[in-house]
Motif scaffolding. Structure first.
Motif, PDB file in Angstrom:
ATOM      1  N   ILE A 270       2.910  -4.172 -11.431  1.00 39.95           N
ATOM      2  CA  ILE A 270       2.226  -4.362 -10.165  1.00 39.95           C
ATOM      3  C   ILE A 270       1.663  -5.772 -10.214  1.00 39.95           C
ATOM      4  CG2 ILE A 270       0.373  -3.577  -8.665  1.00 39.95           C
ATOM      5  CD1 ILE A 270       0.802  -0.787  -9.992  1.00 39.95           C
ATOM      6  N   MET A 271       2.271  -6.639  -9.443  1.00 37.73           N
ATOM      7  CA  MET A 271       1.932  -8.050  -9.519  1.00 37.73           C
ATOM      8  C   MET A 271       0.654  -8.402  -8.773  1.00 37.73           C
ATOM      9  SD  MET A 271       4.312  -8.741 -11.456  1.00 37.73           S
ATOM     10  CE  MET A 271       4.861 -10.394 -11.666  1.00 37.73           C
ATOM     11  N   ASN A 272       0.277  -7.583  -7.797  1.00 40.36           N
ATOM     12  CA  ASN A 272      -0.916  -7.893  -7.023  1.00 40.36           C
ATOM     13  C   ASN A 272      -1.484  -6.587  -6.478  1.00 40.36           C
ATOM     14  OD1 ASN A 272      -2.906  -8.886  -5.406  1.00 40.36           O
ATOM     15  ND2 ASN A 272      -1.561  -9.975  -3.998  1.00 40.36           N
ATOM     16  N   ASP A 273      -2.320  -5.927  -7.262  1.00 42.05           N
ATOM     17  CA  ASP A 273      -2.868  -4.652  -6.800  1.00 42.05           C
ATOM     18  C   ASP A 273      -3.823  -4.819  -5.620  1.00 42.05           C
ATOM     19  OD1 ASP A 273      -4.882  -5.794  -8.297  1.00 42.05           O
ATOM     20  OD2 ASP A 273      -5.317  -4.009  -9.471  1.00 42.05           O
ATOM     21  N   ASN A 274      -4.248  -6.047  -5.349  1.00 41.07           N
ATOM     22  CA  ASN A 274      -5.060  -6.300  -4.158  1.00 41.07           C
ATOM     23  C   ASN A 274      -4.205  -6.264  -2.894  1.00 41.07           C
ATOM     24  OD1 ASN A 274      -7.335  -6.667  -5.731  1.00 41.07           O
ATOM     25  ND2 ASN A 274      -7.015  -8.863  -5.920  1.00 41.07           N
ATOM     26  N   GLY A 275      -2.897  -6.276  -3.052  1.00 38.61           N
ATOM     27  CA  GLY A 275      -1.991  -6.276  -1.916  1.00 38.61           C
ATOM     28  C   GLY A 275      -1.731  -4.896  -1.334  1.00 38.61           C
ATOM     29  N   PHE A 276      -2.239  -3.857  -1.976  1.00 38.47           N
ATOM     30  CA  PHE A 276      -2.080  -2.507  -1.430  1.00 38.47           C
ATOM     31  C   PHE A 276      -2.856  -2.364  -0.130  1.00 38.47           C
ATOM     32  CE2 PHE A 276      -1.612  -0.694  -5.961  1.00 38.47           C
ATOM     33  CZ  PHE A 276      -0.236  -0.697  -5.878  1.00 38.47           C
ATOM     34  N   ASP A 277      -2.265  -1.661   0.835  1.00 37.47           N
ATOM     35  CA  ASP A 277      -3.073  -1.321   2.004  1.00 37.47           C
ATOM     36  C   ASP A 277      -3.954  -0.127   1.628  1.00 37.47           C
ATOM     37  OD1 ASP A 277      -1.318   0.830   2.054  1.00 37.47           O
ATOM     38  OD2 ASP A 277      -0.267   0.181   3.863  1.00 37.47           O
ATOM     39  N   GLU A 278      -4.873   0.241   2.475  1.00 39.55           N
ATOM     40  CA  GLU A 278      -5.890   1.244   2.148  1.00 39.55           C
ATOM     41  C   GLU A 278      -5.312   2.585   1.684  1.00 39.55           C
ATOM     42  OE1 GLU A 278      -9.624   2.573   1.347  1.00 39.55           O
ATOM     43  OE2 GLU A 278      -9.087   0.545   1.937  1.00 39.55           O
ATOM     44  N   PRO A 279      -4.353   3.192   2.404  1.00 42.10           N
ATOM     45  CA  PRO A 279      -3.833   4.489   1.925  1.00 42.10           C
ATOM     46  C   PRO A 279      -3.128   4.389   0.571  1.00 42.10           C
ATOM     47  CG  PRO A 279      -3.136   4.064   4.192  1.00 42.10           C
ATOM     48  CD  PRO A 279      -3.808   2.829   3.692  1.00 42.10           C
ATOM     49  N   ASP A 280      -2.335   3.321   0.376  1.00 44.88           N
ATOM     50  CA  ASP A 280      -1.635   3.151  -0.901  1.00 44.88           C
ATOM     51  C   ASP A 280      -2.609   2.903  -2.042  1.00 44.88           C
ATOM     52  OD1 ASP A 280       0.823   3.544   0.285  1.00 44.88           O
ATOM     53  OD2 ASP A 280       1.257   1.397   0.500  1.00 44.88           O
ATOM     54  N   SER A 281      -3.675   2.159  -1.764  1.00 50.61           N
ATOM     55  CA  SER A 281      -4.680   1.893  -2.784  1.00 50.61           C
ATOM     56  C   SER A 281      -5.369   3.181  -3.221  1.00 50.61           C
ATOM     57  CB  SER A 281      -5.711   0.896  -2.254  1.00 50.61           C
ATOM     58  OG  SER A 281      -6.675   0.614  -3.233  1.00 50.61           O
ATOM     59  N   LYS A 282      -5.695   4.035  -2.264  1.00 54.66           N
ATOM     60  CA  LYS A 282      -6.332   5.328  -2.595  1.00 54.66           C
ATOM     61  C   LYS A 282      -5.378   6.209  -3.391  1.00 54.66           C
ATOM     62  CE  LYS A 282      -9.712   5.555   1.092  1.00 54.66           C
ATOM     63  NZ  LYS A 282     -10.195   6.261   2.280  1.00 54.66           N
ATOM     64  N   GLU A 283      -4.111   6.220  -2.995  1.00 53.87           N
ATOM     65  CA  GLU A 283      -3.092   7.008  -3.698  1.00 53.87           C
ATOM     66  C   GLU A 283      -2.935   6.507  -5.132  1.00 53.87           C
ATOM     67  OE1 GLU A 283       0.218   9.911  -3.428  1.00 53.87           O
ATOM     68  OE2 GLU A 283      -1.367   9.439  -2.024  1.00 53.87           O
ATOM     69  N   PHE A 284      -2.868   5.201  -5.301  1.00 52.75           N
ATOM     70  CA  PHE A 284      -2.740   4.604  -6.625  1.00 52.75           C
ATOM     71  C   PHE A 284      -3.945   4.951  -7.494  1.00 52.75           C
ATOM     72  CE2 PHE A 284      -3.335   0.961  -9.546  1.00 52.75           C
ATOM     73  CZ  PHE A 284      -2.161   1.075 -10.264  1.00 52.75           C
ATOM     74  N   ASP A 285      -5.137   4.792  -6.952  1.00 51.17           N
ATOM     75  CA  ASP A 285      -6.360   5.110  -7.701  1.00 51.17           C
ATOM     76  C   ASP A 285      -6.419   6.585  -8.077  1.00 51.17           C
ATOM     77  OD1 ASP A 285      -7.209   2.488  -7.630  1.00 51.17           O
ATOM     78  OD2 ASP A 285      -8.498   2.778  -5.879  1.00 51.17           O
ATOM     79  N   LYS A 286      -5.928   7.451  -7.200  1.00 52.42           N
ATOM     80  CA  LYS A 286      -5.962   8.894  -7.430  1.00 52.42           C
ATOM     81  C   LYS A 286      -5.141   9.285  -8.660  1.00 52.42           C
ATOM     82  CE  LYS A 286      -4.719  13.171  -5.030  1.00 52.42           C
ATOM     83  NZ  LYS A 286      -4.170  13.703  -3.764  1.00 52.42           N
ATOM     84  N   TYR A 287      -3.976   8.657  -8.844  1.00 50.41           N
ATOM     85  CA  TYR A 287      -3.076   9.032  -9.929  1.00 50.41           C
ATOM     86  C   TYR A 287      -3.081   8.069 -11.109  1.00 50.41           C
ATOM     87  CZ  TYR A 287      -1.298  12.420  -6.630  1.00 50.41           C
ATOM     88  OH  TYR A 287      -1.193  13.463  -5.750  1.00 50.41           O
ATOM     89  N   ARG A 288      -3.863   7.027 -11.039  1.00 55.59           N
ATOM     90  CA  ARG A 288      -3.867   6.005 -12.092  1.00 55.59           C
ATOM     91  C   ARG A 288      -4.114   6.613 -13.478  1.00 55.59           C
ATOM     92  NH1 ARG A 288      -6.358   0.412 -11.590  1.00 55.59           N
ATOM     93  NH2 ARG A 288      -6.728   1.212  -9.518  1.00 55.59           N
ATOM     94  N   GLU A 289      -5.131   7.393 -13.607  1.00 56.22           N
ATOM     95  CA  GLU A 289      -5.508   7.958 -14.915  1.00 56.22           C
ATOM     96  C   GLU A 289      -4.438   8.899 -15.451  1.00 56.22           C
ATOM     97  OE1 GLU A 289      -6.634  11.174 -17.321  1.00 56.22           O
ATOM     98  OE2 GLU A 289      -6.756  11.472 -15.164  1.00 56.22           O
TER      99      GLU A 289
END
Length: 169
Positions: free
Chosen positions: A8-27
């Motif tokens: 993931i070259m730029n995790d700041n580039g996620f839009d809001e829904p994708d960012s929440k989804e990513f954070d949800k499953y990160r661990e």
């Protein structure tokens, strides 16, 4: 071992829904997370393996501006090398100006961030670069002027216009 790797070259580039989804499953999904965040000097060392006088001046200008984008550093280096043969019989100050201008303009032209001055602002400022004679200076222009002043860039002349064409083409 059948593992999968995701870059993931730029995790700041996620839009809001994708960012929440990513954070949800990160661990649950990511075992090892590495952050590639080299210093300015480390980026310069990646881009340069030579230590000619021209390279030393260019490295100093890149470090002075804090440019960490390796692609931009390589582009600056390539442009300086492109014009160097044409300036070989010139006074050293001409090459110094070319290095300063190419580093600044290339950074402004390619970076697209909120830190670098607006390329068109720098290019079209000419002698009024720091807002001399201008009554209404925006907050962005004040910030850009401070960056340019800190960099020692006070005047945009005919030579700089030619260098701007080199950057653009």
């Amino acid at each position: 071992k059948g593992c999968k790797v995701a870059l993931i070259m730029n995790d700041n580039g996620f839009d809001e829904p994708d960012s929440k989804e990513f954070d949800k499953y990160r661990e649950k999904v990511i075992d090892v997370k590495l952050r590639f965040d080299p210093t300015v000097n480390e980026c310069i060392e990646i881009a340069f393996d030579e230590n000619e006088e021209m390279d030393l001046k260019l490295k100093a200008r890149i470090a002075q501006r804090g440019i960490k984008n390796i692609r931009i550093i390589f582009r600056i280096k390539r442009l300086v090398r492109l014009i160097a043969p044409y300036l070989s019989n010139s006074e050293p100050e001409v090459m110094d100006q070319a290095i300063q201008t190419l580093a600044l303009l290339t950074w402004c032209y390619l970076s697209g961030d909120d830190v670098s001055p607006n390329y068109e602002y720098v290019k079209k400022s000419h002698l009024g670069l720091l807002g001399f004679g201008k009554k209404d200076i925006t907050d962005d222009e004040k910030a850009w002027n401070a960056i340019l002043q800190d960099y020692g860039f006070f005047n945009f002349d005919e030579f700089d216009l030619i260098l701007a064409e080199v950057v653009e083409t």
